[in-house]
Design a protein around this motif. Structure first.
Motif, PDB file in Angstrom:
ATOM      1  N   TYR A  28       0.834  -1.206   0.000  1.00 52.18           N
ATOM      2  CA  TYR A  28       0.000   0.000   0.000  1.00 52.18           C
ATOM      3  C   TYR A  28       0.871   1.260   0.000  1.00 52.18           C
ATOM      4  CZ  TYR A  28      -2.999   3.591   2.171  1.00 52.18           C
ATOM      5  OH  TYR A  28      -3.656   4.753   2.475  1.00 52.18           O
ATOM      6  N   CYS A  29       1.824   1.319   0.909  1.00 55.51           N
ATOM      7  CA  CYS A  29       2.689   2.496   1.006  1.00 55.51           C
ATOM      8  C   CYS A  29       3.608   2.617  -0.210  1.00 55.51           C
ATOM      9  CB  CYS A  29       3.496   2.455   2.300  1.00 55.51           C
ATOM     10  SG  CYS A  29       2.473   2.708   3.780  1.00 55.51           S
ATOM     11  N   TYR A  30       4.081   1.484  -0.722  1.00 58.62           N
ATOM     12  CA  TYR A  30       4.919   1.517  -1.915  1.00 58.62           C
ATOM     13  C   TYR A  30       4.132   2.098  -3.093  1.00 58.62           C
ATOM     14  CZ  TYR A  30       7.857   0.142  -5.801  1.00 58.62           C
ATOM     15  OH  TYR A  30       8.622   0.168  -6.941  1.00 58.62           O
ATOM     16  N   ALA A  31       2.870   1.696  -3.226  1.00 64.15           N
ATOM     17  CA  ALA A  31       2.040   2.205  -4.326  1.00 64.15           C
ATOM     18  C   ALA A  31       1.877   3.719  -4.226  1.00 64.15           C
ATOM     19  CB  ALA A  31       0.678   1.514  -4.332  1.00 64.15           C
ATOM     20  N   ILE A  32       1.710   4.228  -3.017  1.00 67.15           N
ATOM     21  CA  ILE A  32       1.586   5.681  -2.831  1.00 67.15           C
ATOM     22  C   ILE A  32       2.882   6.375  -3.250  1.00 67.15           C
ATOM     23  CG2 ILE A  32       1.379   7.517  -1.107  1.00 67.15           C
ATOM     24  CD1 ILE A  32      -0.535   5.632   0.432  1.00 67.15           C
ATOM     25  N   ALA A  33       4.006   5.886  -2.731  1.00 65.30           N
ATOM     26  CA  ALA A  33       5.300   6.508  -3.035  1.00 65.30           C
ATOM     27  C   ALA A  33       5.620   6.414  -4.523  1.00 65.30           C
ATOM     28  CB  ALA A  33       6.408   5.858  -2.209  1.00 65.30           C
ATOM     29  N   ASN A  34       5.409   5.250  -5.095  1.00 71.38           N
ATOM     30  CA  ASN A  34       5.756   5.061  -6.499  1.00 71.38           C
ATOM     31  C   ASN A  34       4.827   5.842  -7.429  1.00 71.38           C
ATOM     32  OD1 ASN A  34       7.711   3.780  -8.212  1.00 71.38           O
ATOM     33  ND2 ASN A  34       6.013   2.567  -9.017  1.00 71.38           N
ATOM     34  N   GLY A  35       3.584   6.064  -6.988  1.00 67.02           N
ATOM     35  CA  GLY A  35       2.663   6.884  -7.772  1.00 67.02           C
ATOM     36  C   GLY A  35       3.149   8.320  -7.891  1.00 67.02           C
ATOM     37  N   ILE A  36       3.889   8.767  -6.898  1.00 69.10           N
ATOM     38  CA  ILE A  36       4.431  10.129  -6.904  1.00 69.10           C
ATOM     39  C   ILE A  36       5.810  10.159  -7.554  1.00 69.10           C
ATOM     40  CG2 ILE A  36       5.265  11.995  -5.399  1.00 69.10           C
ATOM     41  CD1 ILE A  36       3.009  11.113  -3.415  1.00 69.10           C
ATOM     42  N   LEU A  37       6.647   9.215  -7.180  1.00 67.19           N
ATOM     43  CA  LEU A  37       8.052   9.257  -7.590  1.00 67.19           C
ATOM     44  C   LEU A  37       8.345   8.511  -8.889  1.00 67.19           C
ATOM     45  CD1 LEU A  37       9.509   8.615  -4.040  1.00 67.19           C
ATOM     46  CD2 LEU A  37       9.527  10.783  -5.297  1.00 67.19           C
ATOM     47  N   ASN A  38       7.573   7.478  -9.157  1.00 66.57           N
ATOM     48  CA  ASN A  38       7.786   6.659 -10.353  1.00 66.57           C
ATOM     49  C   ASN A  38       9.237   6.179 -10.456  1.00 66.57           C
ATOM     50  OD1 ASN A  38       6.807   5.323 -12.595  1.00 66.57           O
ATOM     51  ND2 ASN A  38       7.311   7.004 -13.985  1.00 66.57           N
ATOM     52  N   ASN A  39       9.768   5.743  -9.302  1.00 64.00           N
ATOM     53  CA  ASN A  39      11.150   5.278  -9.235  1.00 64.00           C
ATOM     54  C   ASN A  39      11.250   4.260  -8.111  1.00 64.00           C
ATOM     55  OD1 ASN A  39      13.933   5.430  -7.892  1.00 64.00           O
ATOM     56  ND2 ASN A  39      14.315   6.427  -9.861  1.00 64.00           N
ATOM     57  N   ARG A  40      11.661   3.032  -8.438  1.00 62.95           N
ATOM     58  CA  ARG A  40      11.690   1.942  -7.473  1.00 62.95           C
ATOM     59  C   ARG A  40      12.584   2.250  -6.282  1.00 62.95           C
ATOM     60  NH1 ARG A  40      14.954  -2.112  -6.478  1.00 62.95           N
ATOM     61  NH2 ARG A  40      16.165  -1.850  -8.370  1.00 62.95           N
ATOM     62  N   GLU A  41      13.798   2.696  -6.547  1.00 63.95           N
ATOM     63  CA  GLU A  41      14.747   2.941  -5.455  1.00 63.95           C
ATOM     64  C   GLU A  41      14.257   4.042  -4.517  1.00 63.95           C
ATOM     65  OE1 GLU A  41      15.773   3.023  -8.725  1.00 63.95           O
ATOM     66  OE2 GLU A  41      16.754   1.070  -8.835  1.00 63.95           O
ATOM     67  N   ASP A  42      13.786   5.140  -5.096  1.00 65.17           N
ATOM     68  CA  ASP A  42      13.286   6.237  -4.269  1.00 65.17           C
ATOM     69  C   ASP A  42      12.053   5.816  -3.472  1.00 65.17           C
ATOM     70  OD1 ASP A  42      15.298   7.887  -5.136  1.00 65.17           O
ATOM     71  OD2 ASP A  42      14.043   9.042  -6.525  1.00 65.17           O
ATOM     72  N   SER A  43      11.194   5.013  -4.090  1.00 66.92           N
ATOM     73  CA  SER A  43       9.985   4.540  -3.412  1.00 66.92           C
ATOM     74  C   SER A  43      10.337   3.615  -2.257  1.00 66.92           C
ATOM     75  CB  SER A  43       9.061   3.821  -4.397  1.00 66.92           C
ATOM     76  OG  SER A  43       8.651   4.718  -5.409  1.00 66.92           O
ATOM     77  N   GLU A  44      11.309   2.745  -2.461  1.00 73.00           N
ATOM     78  CA  GLU A  44      11.748   1.859  -1.382  1.00 73.00           C
ATOM     79  C   GLU A  44      12.392   2.656  -0.241  1.00 73.00           C
ATOM     80  OE1 GLU A  44      14.157  -1.118  -3.297  1.00 73.00           O
ATOM     81  OE2 GLU A  44      12.408  -2.101  -4.166  1.00 73.00           O
ATOM     82  N   GLU A  45      13.126   3.688  -0.593  1.00 72.98           N
ATOM     83  CA  GLU A  45      13.707   4.558   0.429  1.00 72.98           C
ATOM     84  C   GLU A  45      12.605   5.238   1.242  1.00 72.98           C
ATOM     85  OE1 GLU A  45      16.342   8.643   0.626  1.00 72.98           O
ATOM     86  OE2 GLU A  45      16.724   7.263  -1.045  1.00 72.98           O
ATOM     87  N   CYS A  46      11.540   5.669   0.559  1.00 71.66           N
ATOM     88  CA  CYS A  46      10.405   6.276   1.259  1.00 71.66           C
ATOM     89  C   CYS A  46       9.766   5.286   2.224  1.00 71.66           C
ATOM     90  CB  CYS A  46       9.349   6.753   0.262  1.00 71.66           C
ATOM     91  SG  CYS A  46       9.655   8.393  -0.368  1.00 71.66           S
ATOM     92  N   LEU A  47       9.689   4.013   1.814  1.00 71.44           N
ATOM     93  CA  LEU A  47       9.126   2.997   2.714  1.00 71.44           C
ATOM     94  C   LEU A  47       9.941   2.894   3.992  1.00 71.44           C
ATOM     95  CD1 LEU A  47       8.005  -0.087   0.586  1.00 71.44           C
ATOM     96  CD2 LEU A  47       6.624   1.680   1.657  1.00 71.44           C
ATOM     97  N   ASN A  48      11.248   2.785   3.830  1.00 71.26           N
ATOM     98  CA  ASN A  48      12.112   2.698   5.012  1.00 71.26           C
ATOM     99  C   ASN A  48      11.964   3.924   5.899  1.00 71.26           C
ATOM    100  OD1 ASN A  48      13.160   0.171   4.329  1.00 71.26           O
ATOM    101  ND2 ASN A  48      14.754   1.087   3.058  1.00 71.26           N
ATOM    102  N   ASP A  49      11.895   5.090   5.274  1.00 73.82           N
ATOM    103  CA  ASP A  49      11.710   6.322   6.050  1.00 73.82           C
ATOM    104  C   ASP A  49      10.335   6.361   6.719  1.00 73.82           C
ATOM    105  OD1 ASP A  49      14.240   7.094   5.307  1.00 73.82           O
ATOM    106  OD2 ASP A  49      13.569   8.487   3.741  1.00 73.82           O
ATOM    107  N   THR A  50       9.329   5.793   6.060  1.00 73.87           N
ATOM    108  CA  THR A  50       7.986   5.729   6.636  1.00 73.87           C
ATOM    109  C   THR A  50       7.997   4.907   7.913  1.00 73.87           C
ATOM    110  OG1 THR A  50       6.873   5.994   4.497  1.00 73.87           O
ATOM    111  CG2 THR A  50       5.601   4.959   6.262  1.00 73.87           C
TER     112      THR A  50
END
Length: 186
Positions: A28-50
């Motif tokens: 769920y959180c990955y989908a939110i991040a990736n919808g904004i960033l459209n970048n796997r690495e940045d989205s995964e980083e957002c998950l860890n920060d979340t």
């Protein structure tokens, strides 16, 4: 595991809170991040920060709806990452287009006064969204919460892209009128 049990893990400072949260809300959180960033690495980083931000926030916070709490954290982190990336290189994206569309009816939050009123604005927007018919609300949320392209929204709701554009335009006009009625300066 229930949300209440996961929250209790956070409150008890149990490291299992992170793994359980990731297991239950990672996609769920990955989908939110990736919808904004459209970048796997940045989205995964957002998950860890979340997960880190959730760890820092609980306690003292005890969210009523864990999914919304985590989604908001993820979304804010993704916005920050997006702004940082955009500052490094100017470029177009679906997210930039979404922000431009909303720009005409959502005030900027650059001043101290607007920052203080952000919670009130959130409540007014939520009130507005609850007043919409379900289909109209879903289209609006798919576009402006999940940052979905118009073609994808049209496909999901089995409508023409022009109908989705028209619906979004009408809803933005309604939102603008609602905000003005509530005394929000645009």
């Amino acid at each position: 595991m229930t949300d209440a049990e996961i929250i209790d893990l956070f409150w008890n400072r149990d490291q299992a809170a992170i793994s359980q949260t990731s297991k239950q809300y990672g996609n769920y959180c990955y989908a939110i991040a990736n919808g904004i960033l459209n970048n796997r690495e940045d989205s995964e980083e957002c998950l860890n920060d979340t997960w880190h931000r959730a760890w820092e926030a609980m306690p003292p916070q005890r969210p009523n709806k864990l999914a919304l709490f985590l989604g908001k954290i993820t979304r804010n982190l993704a916005f920050d990452k997006y702004k940082m990336n955009r500052a490094k290189k100017r470029g177009g994206s679906e997210f930039a287009l979404v922000l431009d569309e909303l720009d005409e009816c959502i005030p900027s939050q650059n001043t101290v006064e607007q920052t203080i009123e952000a919670e009130e604005l959130e409540q007014i927007i939520n009130q507005f969204l609850h007043s919409l018919p379900e289909r109209e609300c879903n289209i609006f949320l798919l576009r402006y919460w999940h940052n979905k392209p118009l073609a994808e929204i049209a496909s999901r709701i089995r409508a023409k892209e022009n109908n989705v554009k028209a619906s979004l335009f009408r809803t933005r006009q309604k939102l603008k009128a609602h905000l003005e009625k509530e005394g929000v300066t645009l």
